[in-house]
Design a protein around this motif. Structure first.
Motif, PDB file in Angstrom:
ATOM      1  N   GLN A   1     -39.644 -35.596 -37.598  1.00 42.94           N
ATOM      2  CA  GLN A   1     -39.180 -35.152 -38.893  1.00 42.94           C
ATOM      3  C   GLN A   1     -38.862 -36.365 -39.760  1.00 42.94           C
ATOM      4  O   GLN A   1     -38.302 -37.354 -39.294  1.00 42.94           O
ATOM      5  CB  GLN A   1     -37.903 -34.326 -38.746  1.00 42.94           C
ATOM      6  N   VAL A   2     -39.214 -36.271 -41.025  1.00 40.80           N
ATOM      7  CA  VAL A   2     -38.883 -37.336 -41.961  1.00 40.80           C
ATOM      8  C   VAL A   2     -37.392 -37.274 -42.262  1.00 40.80           C
ATOM      9  O   VAL A   2     -36.817 -36.204 -42.434  1.00 40.80           O
ATOM     10  CB  VAL A   2     -39.691 -37.172 -43.264  1.00 40.80           C
ATOM     11  N   GLN A   3     -36.764 -38.428 -42.326  1.00 45.77           N
ATOM     12  CA  GLN A   3     -35.336 -38.464 -42.600  1.00 45.77           C
ATOM     13  C   GLN A   3     -35.074 -38.203 -44.085  1.00 45.77           C
ATOM     14  O   GLN A   3     -35.901 -38.531 -44.945  1.00 45.77           O
ATOM     15  CB  GLN A   3     -34.765 -39.820 -42.201  1.00 45.77           C
ATOM     16  N   ARG A  26     -37.594 -31.036 -45.934  1.00 44.29           N
ATOM     17  CA  ARG A  26     -37.650 -29.871 -45.055  1.00 44.29           C
ATOM     18  C   ARG A  26     -36.955 -28.741 -45.791  1.00 44.29           C
ATOM     19  O   ARG A  26     -36.343 -28.948 -46.841  1.00 44.29           O
ATOM     20  CB  ARG A  26     -36.985 -30.174 -43.712  1.00 44.29           C
ATOM     21  N   THR A  28     -34.255 -26.775 -46.937  1.00 39.84           N
ATOM     22  CA  THR A  28     -32.799 -26.938 -46.915  1.00 39.84           C
ATOM     23  C   THR A  28     -32.085 -25.630 -46.632  1.00 39.84           C
ATOM     24  O   THR A  28     -30.912 -25.651 -46.243  1.00 39.84           O
ATOM     25  CB  THR A  28     -32.303 -27.526 -48.243  1.00 39.84           C
ATOM     26  N   ASP A  30     -32.487 -23.955 -44.173  1.00 39.26           N
ATOM     27  CA  ASP A  30     -32.307 -23.911 -42.720  1.00 39.26           C
ATOM     28  C   ASP A  30     -31.137 -24.771 -42.258  1.00 39.26           C
ATOM     29  O   ASP A  30     -30.802 -24.748 -41.059  1.00 39.26           O
ATOM     30  CB  ASP A  30     -33.581 -24.404 -42.014  1.00 39.26           C
ATOM     31  N   TYR A  31     -30.537 -25.532 -43.163  1.00 43.70           N
ATOM     32  CA  TYR A  31     -29.558 -26.546 -42.770  1.00 43.70           C
ATOM     33  C   TYR A  31     -28.273 -26.459 -43.570  1.00 43.70           C
ATOM     34  O   TYR A  31     -28.289 -26.207 -44.775  1.00 43.70           O
ATOM     35  CB  TYR A  31     -30.130 -27.948 -42.976  1.00 43.70           C
ATOM     36  N   ASN A  76     -35.749 -28.520 -52.263  1.00 39.00           N
ATOM     37  CA  ASN A  76     -35.262 -29.102 -50.997  1.00 39.00           C
ATOM     38  C   ASN A  76     -34.347 -30.294 -51.249  1.00 39.00           C
ATOM     39  O   ASN A  76     -34.398 -31.304 -50.522  1.00 39.00           O
ATOM     40  CB  ASN A  76     -36.439 -29.494 -50.100  1.00 39.00           C
ATOM     41  N   THR A  99     -28.274 -27.967 -38.069  1.00 41.23           N
ATOM     42  CA  THR A  99     -28.591 -26.554 -37.922  1.00 41.23           C
ATOM     43  C   THR A  99     -27.467 -25.818 -37.196  1.00 41.23           C
ATOM     44  O   THR A  99     -27.524 -24.604 -37.041  1.00 41.23           O
ATOM     45  CB  THR A  99     -29.905 -26.360 -37.141  1.00 41.23           C
ATOM     46  N   ALA A 115     -29.629 -35.498 -38.537  1.00 42.47           N
ATOM     47  CA  ALA A 115     -30.551 -36.179 -39.438  1.00 42.47           C
ATOM     48  C   ALA A 115     -29.726 -36.834 -40.533  1.00 42.47           C
ATOM     49  O   ALA A 115     -28.950 -36.153 -41.210  1.00 42.47           O
ATOM     50  CB  ALA A 115     -31.562 -35.210 -40.035  1.00 42.47           C
TER      51      ALA A 115
END
Length: 126
Positions: A1-3, A26, A28, A30-31, A76, A99, A115
């Motif tokens: 995954q890209v930081q 990614r 967002t 989801d986080y 995102n 997550t 992350a």
């Protein structure tokens, strides 16, 4: 995954404002996403956090209503609006993603975030 990547830091005079951005690369939604800050010789401390779908926010008491965290799910990107800045908030600011959302979620515990961005320097000085 890209930081994630933070931006928007800089030098500002006391009483001024800055808005930091964190591009997550990614979904967002989801986080839970938080902003932390760190000064040399001290531990990283939580500043603010926003839930995955943006319905809850948490803040460190020290920001006293002067900071606002928000997220644009379509982009995102998560933001930290900082107003009436004081010299004591000078630090490197990091965004962090997790997550975790069960009972082990403690928004200002750096250990639950997996992350991290590289940070952006915020300096408040005249």
């Amino acid at each position: 995954q890209v930081q994630p990547v933070e931006s928007g830091g800089g030098l500002v005079q006391p009483g001024g404002s800055l808005t930091l951005s964190c591009e997550a690369f990614r979904f967002t939604s989801d986080y839970h996403i938080a902003w932390f800050r760190q000064v040399p010789g001290k531990e990283r401390e939580g500043v603010a956090c926003i839930s995955s779908v943006g319905d809850f926010t948490w803040y460190d008491y020290s920001v006293g209503g002067r900071f606002t965290i928000s997220k644009d799910v379509a982009k995102n990107t998560t933001y930290l609006q900082m107003t009436n800045l004081r010299p004591e908030v000078t630090a490197v600011y990091y965004c962090a993603l997790t997550t975790i959302s069960d009972g082990s979620f403690i928004w200002d515990s750096a250990e639950i975030y997996d992350a991290w961005g590289q940070g952006t320097q915020v300096t408040v000085s005249s």
